[in-house]
Scaffold this active site. Structure first.
Site: not given
Ligand code: SAH
Ligand code: SF4
Length: 414
Positions: A122, A135, A142, A146, A149, A266, A387
């Site tokens: 996407e 974006c 991935c 996390c 996410c 972070l 996000c």
């Molecule tokens: N993988 C990279 C970039 C993609 S995610 C990373 O993790 O930095 C882009 C941002 O969205 C990251 O800061 C991620 O932690 C945040 N993010 C992921 N899931 C989210 C959610 N459910 N609500 C808000 N932010 C989220």
């Molecule tokens: Fe992967 Fe989502 Fe973690 Fe970014 S926030 S590293 S996309 S699992």
């Protein structure tokens, strides 16, 4: 369908090795999108042009591809009419296939795209009054998990190629109708076609779609070089931000070889919480990560590192967390700003978003310490474009497999 093998899954730590830069198609033609000028010249030479011709043609074709966005060799009006079929027999100008385009009530747009070998990913466009941000995804799925996410619940299908990454930016320009106009075959008109952000919709790029860009370093770098190339898409590196969850060993190279702005996910200020929500923390801890930020080439007060901080209720959102965040930034003398992201929910997510009052208080504490900490307005939530909400059918397939297995088990028991 191209014969693209699935990428080996390289585990949670080491960068995933790079797929080849050329994707041969079944008919043997080579996709030029994603290739640097030098490589295009080599291919022209291999196809029979002499070195001087190859170099000249590569320069012209490169300009048409990346600066003007043409999708047919026939549109390359300064290339001899007889030469154009020669090109078309050997090469193609690819774009990811658009499977679905959606638009949110707030104007955010999301595209579901498909690679030539059938993997879905996407891309999201977020229009604002003063800018428009694309974006971009770096991987299908991935490897990192996390916990907040949605993309993290997908398995990694594969790295996107440079062509598939730069192809997203090109598709966005197609969709927004933003390729420079004018006739290239008329000398002196070049200046008029110079790309500038003025009055344009697409002004900024964030590598914040699906995937961890620093686990697909070479392809992301090669794609962004095409985006930044003055004769390519010509977007300034100051308008591009790469976000990493903290792949410490790749951060210095990111600064040296890509040189865009850096954002770091972070999300927590102590080991226990970060271990839980960003499991990569078990490998590269907070101190190591912040030290790498302090050493990031190009960071300065004029170009600050953005710390992303997702607001999770009763998890990382207390006054003490805010103060600890300030202390850490000061301890490492980081030129930093903080981006507070209200958690975007998805089905089955194990967290809730902090209350608006809590987020406001957290933001105030950081601001009072002299560090900018705006709260990001969630965009495109109604179409799951915000996000962390991006996710394609890759996992649904394995879910379907699970369902089938469960049904078989049930039948065996019955
Ligand atoms: N993988 C990279 C970039 C993609 S995610 C990373 O993790 O930095 C882009 C941002 O969205 C990251 O800061 C991620 O932690 C945040 N993010 C992921 N899931 C989210 C959610 N459910 N609500 C808000 N932010 C989220
Ligand atoms: Fe992967 Fe989502 Fe973690 Fe970014 S926030 S590293 S996309 S699992």
């Amino acid at each position: 369908m191209a014969d693209t093998a699935l990428m080996p899954i390289a585990g949670h730590i080491d960068p995933v090795t790079v797929a080849r830069d050329i994707t041969p198609r079944e008919d043997g033609r080579v996709d030029l999108i994603g290739l640097p000028k030098r490589r295009i010249a080599e291919l022209f030479e291999e196809a029979g042009l002499d070195a001087k011709q190859a170099k000249l043609r590569a320069k012209q074709v490169f300009h048409w591809l990346y600066h003007r966005g043409v999708t047919e060799f026939d549109a390359m009006t300064d290339i001899a009419k007889t030469m154009r079929p020669w090109l078309a027999q050997r090469f193609v100008i690819g774009r990811p296939e658009v499977i679905e385009a959606q638009q949110s009530d707030d104007g955010t747009r999301k595209w579901l795209l498909r690679t030539a070998d059938g993997h879905d990913f996407e891309m999201v466009f977020i229009p604002d009054a003063d800018r428009g941000t694309l974006c971009v995804s770096s991987q299908v799925g991935c490897t990192l998990n996390c916990r907040f996410c949605h993309t993290g619940t997908m398995r990694l299908v594969r790295n996107l190629t440079p062509g598939e990454i730069v192809g997203q930016v090109m598709l966005a320009r197609d969709a927004l109708g933003e390729w420079p106009k004018g006739r290239m075959d008329v000398p002196d008109e070049e200046d008029v076609t110079e790309y500038s952000a003025d009055g344009r919709l697409l002004t900024n790029i964030v590598m914040m779609g699906m995937g961890e860009p620093l686990y697909n370093f070479d392809n992301v770098r090669d794609a962004l070089r095409l985006v930044m190339d003055g004769d390519g898409l010509a977007l300034s590196k100051r308008r591009i931000t790469l976000s990493t969850s903290g792949v410490v060993p790749m951060m210095a190279r990111c600064g040296e070889e890509i040189g865009t702005n850096l954002a770091v996910s972070l999300h927590a200020t102590n080991k226990d919480v970060r271990d839980e929500i960003v499991p990569l923390n078990k490998k590269y801890g907070i101190e190591e990560l912040l030290a790498a930020c302090a050493a990031y080439p190009g960071a300065s007060n004029a170009r600050r590192i953005t710390f992303e901080y997702v607001m999770l209720k009763d998890k990382n959102d207390s006054d003490a967390d805010a103060r600890e965040l300030v202390r850490l930034i000061k301890q490492y003398k980081l030129p930093a700003k903080v981006n507070l992201i209200p958690f975007n929910p998805w089905p089955g997510a194990p967290y809730e978003c902090s209350t608006p009052e809590r987020i406001r208080r957290f933001s105030e504490i950081v601001f009072e310490a002299g560090i900018s900490a705006p709260v990001r307005t969630p965009r495109g939530r109604d179409i799951d474009a915000a996000c962390g909400q991006l996710k394609t059918a890759a996992e649904k397939k394995s879910r379907a497999e699970l369902d089938r297995l469960a049904a078989e088990k049930q039948a065996a028991l019955g």
